[in-house]
Each structure stands twice: as structure tokens, then as C-alpha cells.
Design a protein around this motif. Structure first.
Motif, PDB file in Angstrom:
ATOM      1  N   CYS A  21       0.830  -1.213   0.000  1.00  0.00           N
ATOM      2  CA  CYS A  21       0.000   0.000   0.000  1.00  0.00           C
ATOM      3  C   CYS A  21       0.864   1.262   0.000  1.00  0.00           C
ATOM      4  O   CYS A  21       0.556   2.227  -0.696  1.00  0.00           O
ATOM      5  N   VAL A  22       1.927   1.239   0.778  1.00  0.00           N
ATOM      6  CA  VAL A  22       2.828   2.400   0.813  1.00  0.00           C
ATOM      7  C   VAL A  22       3.487   2.588  -0.540  1.00  0.00           C
ATOM      8  O   VAL A  22       3.515   3.690  -1.088  1.00  0.00           O
ATOM      9  N   GLU A  23       4.001   1.505  -1.093  1.00  0.00           N
ATOM     10  CA  GLU A  23       4.700   1.587  -2.379  1.00  0.00           C
ATOM     11  C   GLU A  23       3.768   2.015  -3.518  1.00  0.00           C
ATOM     12  O   GLU A  23       4.162   2.779  -4.392  1.00  0.00           O
ATOM     13  N   GLU A  24       2.551   1.513  -3.499  1.00  0.00           N
ATOM     14  CA  GLU A  24       1.593   1.790  -4.585  1.00  0.00           C
ATOM     15  C   GLU A  24       0.663   2.950  -4.273  1.00  0.00           C
ATOM     16  O   GLU A  24      -0.195   3.298  -5.075  1.00  0.00           O
ATOM     17  N   GLN A  25       0.802   3.535  -3.079  1.00  0.00           N
ATOM     18  CA  GLN A  25      -0.042   4.637  -2.625  1.00  0.00           C
ATOM     19  C   GLN A  25      -1.520   4.281  -2.745  1.00  0.00           C
ATOM     20  O   GLN A  25      -2.331   5.040  -3.267  1.00  0.00           O
ATOM     21  N   THR A  26      -1.858   3.109  -2.229  1.00  0.00           N
ATOM     22  CA  THR A  26      -3.243   2.648  -2.231  1.00  0.00           C
ATOM     23  C   THR A  26      -3.752   2.548  -0.797  1.00  0.00           C
ATOM     24  O   THR A  26      -2.972   2.561   0.152  1.00  0.00           O
ATOM     25  N   THR A  27      -5.047   2.442  -0.662  1.00  0.00           N
ATOM     26  CA  THR A  27      -5.681   2.348   0.650  1.00  0.00           C
ATOM     27  C   THR A  27      -5.645   0.903   1.138  1.00  0.00           C
ATOM     28  O   THR A  27      -6.000  -0.004   0.402  1.00  0.00           O
ATOM     29  N   ARG A  83      -2.700   5.715   9.563  1.00  0.00           N
ATOM     30  CA  ARG A  83      -3.133   5.689   8.153  1.00  0.00           C
ATOM     31  C   ARG A  83      -4.564   6.188   8.018  1.00  0.00           C
ATOM     32  O   ARG A  83      -4.875   6.966   7.117  1.00  0.00           O
ATOM     33  N   LYS A  86      -4.780   9.951   8.351  1.00  0.00           N
ATOM     34  CA  LYS A  86      -4.292  10.635   7.149  1.00  0.00           C
ATOM     35  C   LYS A  86      -5.320  10.561   6.023  1.00  0.00           C
ATOM     36  O   LYS A  86      -5.535  11.530   5.295  1.00  0.00           O
ATOM     37  N   VAL A  87      -5.970   9.411   5.892  1.00  0.00           N
ATOM     38  CA  VAL A  87      -6.994   9.258   4.847  1.00  0.00           C
ATOM     39  C   VAL A  87      -8.175  10.175   5.127  1.00  0.00           C
ATOM     40  O   VAL A  87      -8.664  10.860   4.238  1.00  0.00           O
ATOM     41  N   ARG A  90      -7.672  13.714   4.221  1.00  0.00           N
ATOM     42  CA  ARG A  90      -7.789  14.011   2.780  1.00  0.00           C
ATOM     43  C   ARG A  90      -9.236  14.080   2.334  1.00  0.00           C
ATOM     44  O   ARG A  90      -9.512  14.345   1.174  1.00  0.00           O
ATOM     45  N   ARG A  92     -11.687  11.478   2.783  1.00  0.00           N
ATOM     46  CA  ARG A  92     -12.357  10.214   2.468  1.00  0.00           C
ATOM     47  C   ARG A  92     -13.603  10.096   3.329  1.00  0.00           C
ATOM     48  O   ARG A  92     -13.640  10.616   4.431  1.00  0.00           O
TER      49      ARG A  92
END
Length: 93
Positions: A21-27, A83, A86-87, A90, A92
Motif C-alpha cells: 500500500c505504501v509503495e503503490e499509494q493505495t488504501t 493511516r 491521514k486518509v 484528505r 475520504r
């Protein structure tokens, strides 16, 4: 056996998912709110075992209400809480 041994594969899968998730910037699939609910359930279960009576869970948080977050502790639940904060910051749902 300890919980670390019993659930080793599950913890490894969780860590690998988090890294992805961190690498791909996904939830992530599980959020901090999920972690909070899990902790609430465990605390209630332990209280029920200790007291020998059913324990009612406090109402679960539907969504955060403030603008600041303090995460005390560490481990997976703390990371989930960070996490999720932070979501939510933004915008969400």
C-alpha cells in the motif's frame, strides 16, 4: 505456542500488504477504525471473562470529529490509526 508463532503467517501477510500500500499509494484493506473495533472487542471480551458477565461494547466511532490525532503505543493498530487519520484528513468518507 505464543500468539506470534500461532499467527505468524497472518502477521507477515499484513505487513506485506501494508508495504504494498505504501509503495503503490493505495488504501489498505483494514483501517484504523477496524483496528479500534478489534481492540474494543478484545477489551470487552477480557472484561467479560474477568467478571463472568456479558459486557456491552461502547458505541463504535462512526467517524473522527476532531482535527488532531494522538496515537499512543505502537504496532499494527497504531499504524492503522495513523493511516486512517491521514486518509480522513484528505476527505475520504
Amino acid at each position: 505456542e505464543s500468539w506470534r508463532t500461532l499467527f505468524r503467517e497472518a502477521y507477515l501477510a499484513e505487513i506485506e500488504h501494508f508495504i504494498a500500500c505504501v509503495e503503490e499509494q493505495t488504501t489498505p484493506r483494514a483501517t484504523g477504525l477496524d483496528g479500534l473495533r478489534a481492540v474494543q472487542a478484545v477489551v470487552a471480551a477480557n472484561a467479560s471473562i474477568a467478571g463472568g458477565e456479558p459486557v456491552t461494547l461502547d458505541p463504535l466511532f462512526a467517524e473522527p470529529t476532531g482535527k488532531r490525532v494522538a496515537v499512543i503505543g505502537g504496532g499494527n493498530v497504531a499504524m492503522d490509526a495513523v493511516r486512517t487519520a491521514k486518509v480522513w484528513a484528505r476527505g475520504r468518507p
